[in-house]
Design a protein around this motif. Sequence first.
Motif, PDB file in Angstrom:
ATOM      1  N   SER A  40       0.803  -1.222   0.000  1.00 33.56           N
ATOM      2  CA  SER A  40       0.000   0.000   0.000  1.00 33.56           C
ATOM      3  C   SER A  40       0.839   1.277   0.000  1.00 33.56           C
ATOM      4  N   ALA A  41       2.136   1.164  -0.157  1.00 33.00           N
ATOM      5  CA  ALA A  41       2.998   2.358  -0.134  1.00 33.00           C
ATOM      6  C   ALA A  41       2.881   3.132  -1.442  1.00 33.00           C
ATOM      7  N   SER A  42       2.839   4.456  -1.316  1.00 34.82           N
ATOM      8  CA  SER A  42       2.825   5.326  -2.488  1.00 34.82           C
ATOM      9  C   SER A  42       3.663   6.563  -2.185  1.00 34.82           C
ATOM     10  N   ALA A  43       4.126   7.228  -3.251  1.00 37.61           N
ATOM     11  CA  ALA A  43       5.020   8.365  -3.067  1.00 37.61           C
ATOM     12  C   ALA A  43       4.622   9.524  -3.967  1.00 37.61           C
ATOM     13  N   GLU A  44       4.852  10.719  -3.453  1.00 35.29           N
ATOM     14  CA  GLU A  44       4.689  11.949  -4.222  1.00 35.29           C
ATOM     15  C   GLU A  44       6.017  12.696  -4.161  1.00 35.29           C
ATOM     16  N   VAL A  45       6.496  13.157  -5.302  1.00 34.56           N
ATOM     17  CA  VAL A  45       7.751  13.890  -5.361  1.00 34.56           C
ATOM     18  C   VAL A  45       7.470  15.247  -6.002  1.00 34.56           C
ATOM     19  N   LYS A  46       7.900  16.302  -5.323  1.00 33.59           N
ATOM     20  CA  LYS A  46       7.734  17.665  -5.852  1.00 33.59           C
ATOM     21  C   LYS A  46       9.116  18.268  -6.053  1.00 33.59           C
ATOM     22  N   LEU A  47       9.362  18.751  -7.252  1.00 35.27           N
ATOM     23  CA  LEU A  47      10.615  19.411  -7.588  1.00 35.27           C
ATOM     24  C   LEU A  47      10.299  20.863  -7.910  1.00 35.27           C
ATOM     25  N   VAL A  48      10.916  21.776  -7.170  1.00 34.49           N
ATOM     26  CA  VAL A  48      10.597  23.207  -7.295  1.00 34.49           C
ATOM     27  C   VAL A  48      11.850  23.976  -7.677  1.00 34.49           C
ATOM     28  N   HIS A  49      11.696  24.870  -8.648  1.00 33.33           N
ATOM     29  CA  HIS A  49      12.778  25.779  -9.044  1.00 33.33           C
ATOM     30  C   HIS A  49      12.513  27.119  -8.374  1.00 33.33           C
ATOM     31  N   ILE A  50      13.488  27.585  -7.582  1.00 29.11           N
ATOM     32  CA  ILE A  50      13.350  28.850  -6.868  1.00 29.11           C
ATOM     33  C   ILE A  50      14.350  29.830  -7.469  1.00 29.11           C
ATOM     34  N   LYS A  52      16.460  33.061  -7.247  1.00 25.52           N
ATOM     35  CA  LYS A  52      17.025  33.974  -6.244  1.00 25.52           C
ATOM     36  C   LYS A  52      17.921  34.983  -6.949  1.00 25.52           C
ATOM     37  N   LYS A  53      18.188  36.085  -6.298  1.00 27.75           N
ATOM     38  CA  LYS A  53      19.080  37.090  -6.873  1.00 27.75           C
ATOM     39  C   LYS A  53      20.507  36.562  -7.004  1.00 27.75           C
ATOM     40  N   ASN A  54      20.951  35.795  -6.033  1.00 25.41           N
ATOM     41  CA  ASN A  54      22.328  35.300  -6.022  1.00 25.41           C
ATOM     42  C   ASN A  54      22.515  34.044  -6.869  1.00 25.41           C
ATOM     43  N   GLY A  55      21.463  33.460  -7.364  1.00 23.51           N
ATOM     44  CA  GLY A  55      21.564  32.247  -8.171  1.00 23.51           C
ATOM     45  C   GLY A  55      20.329  31.390  -8.037  1.00 23.51           C
ATOM     46  N   ASN A  56      20.255  30.361  -8.832  1.00 23.91           N
ATOM     47  CA  ASN A  56      19.103  29.468  -8.801  1.00 23.91           C
ATOM     48  C   ASN A  56      19.241  28.454  -7.684  1.00 23.91           C
ATOM     49  N   LYS A  57      18.109  28.063  -7.145  1.00 23.48           N
ATOM     50  CA  LYS A  57      18.055  27.020  -6.126  1.00 23.48           C
ATOM     51  C   LYS A  57      16.950  26.057  -6.506  1.00 23.48           C
ATOM     52  N   TYR A  58      17.117  24.830  -6.082  1.00 22.38           N
ATOM     53  CA  TYR A  58      16.111  23.812  -6.332  1.00 22.38           C
ATOM     54  C   TYR A  58      15.712  23.176  -5.013  1.00 22.38           C
ATOM     55  N   LYS A  59      14.428  22.890  -4.895  1.00 22.38           N
ATOM     56  CA  LYS A  59      13.907  22.265  -3.684  1.00 22.38           C
ATOM     57  C   LYS A  59      13.254  20.951  -4.078  1.00 22.38           C
ATOM     58  N   ALA A  60      13.558  19.903  -3.339  1.00 22.11           N
ATOM     59  CA  ALA A  60      12.957  18.589  -3.559  1.00 22.11           C
ATOM     60  C   ALA A  60      12.209  18.179  -2.299  1.00 22.11           C
ATOM     61  N   GLU A  61      11.051  17.586  -2.508  1.00 23.91           N
ATOM     62  CA  GLU A  61      10.232  17.115  -1.389  1.00 23.91           C
ATOM     63  C   GLU A  61       9.665  15.752  -1.747  1.00 23.91           C
ATOM     64  N   ILE A  62       9.794  14.811  -0.818  1.00 25.12           N
ATOM     65  CA  ILE A  62       9.213  13.482  -0.993  1.00 25.12           C
ATOM     66  C   ILE A  62       8.212  13.254   0.124  1.00 25.12           C
ATOM     67  N   VAL A  63       7.013  12.860  -0.271  1.00 28.74           N
ATOM     68  CA  VAL A  63       5.962  12.487   0.683  1.00 28.74           C
ATOM     69  C   VAL A  63       5.679  11.014   0.439  1.00 28.74           C
ATOM     70  N   LEU A  64       5.940  10.196   1.448  1.00 28.06           N
ATOM     71  CA  LEU A  64       5.771   8.755   1.344  1.00 28.06           C
ATOM     72  C   LEU A  64       4.606   8.339   2.240  1.00 28.06           C
ATOM     73  N   HIS A  65       3.606   7.721   1.629  1.00 28.23           N
ATOM     74  CA  HIS A  65       2.424   7.273   2.365  1.00 28.23           C
ATOM     75  C   HIS A  65       2.562   5.784   2.666  1.00 28.23           C
ATOM     76  N   VAL A  66       2.612   5.451   3.948  1.00 36.93           N
ATOM     77  CA  VAL A  66       2.647   4.070   4.418  1.00 36.93           C
ATOM     78  C   VAL A  66       1.491   3.908   5.405  1.00 36.93           C
ATOM     79  N   PRO A  67       1.093   2.679   5.724  1.00 32.74           N
ATOM     80  CA  PRO A  67      -0.031   2.504   6.652  1.00 32.74           C
ATOM     81  C   PRO A  67       0.203   3.212   7.990  1.00 32.74           C
ATOM     82  N   ASP A  68      -0.788   3.933   8.429  1.00 32.02           N
ATOM     83  CA  ASP A  68      -0.808   4.637   9.713  1.00 32.02           C
ATOM     84  C   ASP A  68       0.150   5.826   9.790  1.00 32.02           C
ATOM     85  N   LYS A  69       0.807   6.206   8.698  1.00 33.73           N
ATOM     86  CA  LYS A  69       1.769   7.292   8.783  1.00 33.73           C
ATOM     87  C   LYS A  69       2.048   7.892   7.408  1.00 33.73           C
TER      88      LYS A  69
END
Length: 121
Positions: A40-50, A52-69
């Motif tokens: 029943s495990a599933s995952a969501e991955v979000k990749l964001v380009h931010i 900035k004045k000083n340069g580009n930054k990237y943000k990664a986020e993983i949301v993992l769905h497992v039973p009860d958590k």
Amino acid sequence: MISPIAITGINYEVDERTKKYVEHKVRKLDKFIPRHAKKSASAEVKLVHIDKKNGNKYKAEIVLHVPDKTLTAKDSTVNILAAVDIVEAKIKAQLAKYKEQRTEDRGTLSRFKRSFAREAQ
């Protein structure tokens, strides 16, 4: 097995190379998931380009769905692939804690059942 992996890019065009890399990293997490949670495990991955004045930054986020958590980890760096690596390590640590909690509960219950069975005889 972590079957549905949803990869989305926010202000970032997810190319095929990045998508394969992220899928590979997320599928490697499968061996750290307890046996009861693999189906029943599933995952969501979000990749964001931010921008900035000083340069580009990237943000990664993983949301993992497992039973009860729901396990979540995010990080931002100058390179998108490095951000994915860091987030994968954070999720591994959370999965180790999750697995430890689940096996402790199961161990206590099985010991109780054995002692109860001995008393009943």
